[in-house]
Design an enzyme around this catalytic site. Structure first.
Site, PDB file in Angstrom:
ATOM      1  N   ASP A   2      40.296  36.201 -67.816  1.00 21.41           N
ATOM      2  CA  ASP A   2      38.851  36.291 -67.998  1.00 21.41           C
ATOM      3  C   ASP A   2      38.509  37.356 -69.040  1.00 21.41           C
ATOM      4  O   ASP A   2      39.200  38.369 -69.145  1.00 21.41           O
ATOM      5  CB  ASP A   2      38.230  36.655 -66.641  1.00 21.41           C
ATOM      6  CG  ASP A   2      36.786  36.237 -66.559  1.00 21.41           C
ATOM      7  OD1 ASP A   2      36.296  35.572 -67.484  1.00 21.41           O
ATOM      8  OD2 ASP A   2      36.144  36.600 -65.566  1.00 21.41           O
ATOM      9  N   ASN A  50      35.004  24.469 -65.654  1.00 19.85           N
ATOM     10  CA  ASN A  50      34.875  24.710 -67.105  1.00 19.85           C
ATOM     11  C   ASN A  50      34.312  23.513 -67.869  1.00 19.85           C
ATOM     12  O   ASN A  50      33.860  23.654 -69.005  1.00 19.85           O
ATOM     13  CB  ASN A  50      36.215  25.126 -67.721  1.00 19.85           C
ATOM     14  CG  ASN A  50      36.578  26.578 -67.450  1.00 19.85           C
ATOM     15  OD1 ASN A  50      37.740  26.962 -67.480  1.00 19.85           O
ATOM     16  ND2 ASN A  50      35.580  27.418 -67.173  1.00 19.85           N
TER      17      ASN A  50
HETATM   18  C1  FPP Z   1      37.701  32.951 -69.541  1.00 18.65           C
HETATM   19  O1  FPP Z   1      37.015  33.771 -70.461  1.00 18.65           O
HETATM   20  C2  FPP Z   1      38.743  32.197 -70.214  1.00 18.65           C
HETATM   21  C3  FPP Z   1      38.781  30.844 -70.290  1.00 18.65           C
HETATM   22  C4  FPP Z   1      37.764  29.970 -69.690  1.00 18.65           C
HETATM   23  C5  FPP Z   1      39.840  30.151 -71.026  1.00 18.65           C
HETATM   24  C6  FPP Z   1      41.204  30.739 -71.021  1.00 18.65           C
HETATM   25  C7  FPP Z   1      41.965  30.051 -72.057  1.00 18.65           C
HETATM   26  C8  FPP Z   1      42.796  30.601 -72.973  1.00 18.65           C
HETATM   27  C9  FPP Z   1      43.168  32.023 -72.973  1.00 18.65           C
HETATM   28  C10 FPP Z   1      43.365  29.791 -74.084  1.00 18.65           C
HETATM   29  C11 FPP Z   1      44.063  28.518 -73.761  1.00 18.65           C
HETATM   30  C12 FPP Z   1      45.166  28.645 -72.774  1.00 18.65           C
HETATM   31  C13 FPP Z   1      46.475  28.397 -73.000  1.00 18.65           C
HETATM   32  C14 FPP Z   1      47.461  28.457 -71.877  1.00 18.65           C
HETATM   33  C15 FPP Z   1      46.994  28.073 -74.334  1.00 18.65           C
HETATM   34  P1  FPP Z   1      35.454  33.584 -70.617  1.00 18.65           P
HETATM   35  O2  FPP Z   1      35.207  32.640 -71.734  1.00 18.65           O
HETATM   36  O3  FPP Z   1      34.841  33.168 -69.316  1.00 18.65           O
HETATM   37  O4  FPP Z   1      35.022  35.022 -71.013  1.00 18.65           O
HETATM   38  P2  FPP Z   1      33.679  35.782 -70.608  1.00 18.65           P
HETATM   39  O5  FPP Z   1      33.625  35.810 -69.102  1.00 18.65           O
HETATM   40  O6  FPP Z   1      33.870  37.136 -71.212  1.00 18.65           O
HETATM   41  O7  FPP Z   1      32.555  35.018 -71.233  1.00 18.65           O
END
Ligand code: FPP
Length: 209
Positions: A2, A50
């Protein structure tokens, strides 16, 4: 994993740049985990919730997953890493599904560590499916549910890490976390690296189990 969005916002960058930096953190920590000899590690890359994100962000995340598999599959295979997916990845586009299938088939017989990626995964849905299957077969007990979970063939969950200061499980491995140690850090996911992973493991090692 996150905090990608907040990492980007702090730098006046688009959210996609945060996700891209998130993939670099995935790379660094997957390597570190392998070098530290961790048997199994699960990354929550895409939750069933998501899909509610903007179409462009879903496309960016799917694109990054494809890029990650294309770029890193060889390295996984050379290092005897077995790849596993939990969640229903058939919901992604056909190109992504084909790449995931190829990665699973290529690494299926590898005997080193296991890298599990949770894609279109939600723990409540997993539990409902597991309980329904258990009921069809007979008695519902903790044991008959556990063998129907997506994680049935994986080792017990010892440590669950969540980055970015949030202190909740957000529908991730709820059953499996029953006896897991929880580790929360304010660090945003793109800043997480081998050192941060080692700090989490040190905290785990210092706890009485
Ligand atoms: C949460 O941060 C993260 C995600 C929803 C996506 C995680 C995905 C990756 C790191 C890349 C793809 C994965 C692989 C295994 C290649 P957020 O967007 O909710 O952040 P925020 O809470 O700060 O807005």
């Amino acid at each position: 994993m996150d905090g990608n969005g907040r990492w980007a916002k702090k730098r006046f960058l688009p959210r996609a740049a945060g996700h891209k930096a998130g993939v670099e953190a995935v790379r660094k920590t997957v390597r570190a985990a392998r070098e530290m000899g961790l048997e199994c590690r699960t990354l929550y890359a895409f939750s069933s919730e998501n899909w509610k994100r903007p179409e462009q962000e879903i496309a960016d995340l799917t694109g990054l997953m494809k890029y990650f598999i294309r770029a890193d599959l060889k390295e996984f295979h050379e290092n005897n890493v077995r790849l596993r997916i939990i969640g229903d990845y058939s919901a992604f586009d056909p190109e992504a599904v084909a790449l995931i299938d190829e990665a699973l088939a290529t690494t299926a017989n590898n005997t080193g560590c296991t890298l599990v990626i949770a894609l279109n995964y939600g723990s409540q849905d997993e539990l409902v499916r597991a309980a329904s299957k258990a009921a069809q077969k007979g008695a519902i007990t903790a044991e008959t549910i556990a063998v129907e979970l997506d994680t049935a063939d994986l080792p017990p969950l010892d440590l669950l890490i969540r980055t970015s200061g949030e202190q909740r499980l957000s529908n991730f491995l709820l059953w499996q976390a029953a006896y897991a140690e929880l580790y929360f850090t304010d660090m945003l996911w793109p800043d997480f690296d081998g050192r941060a992973l080692a700090a989490a493991l040190d905290s785990f090692a210092a706890r009485e189990r």
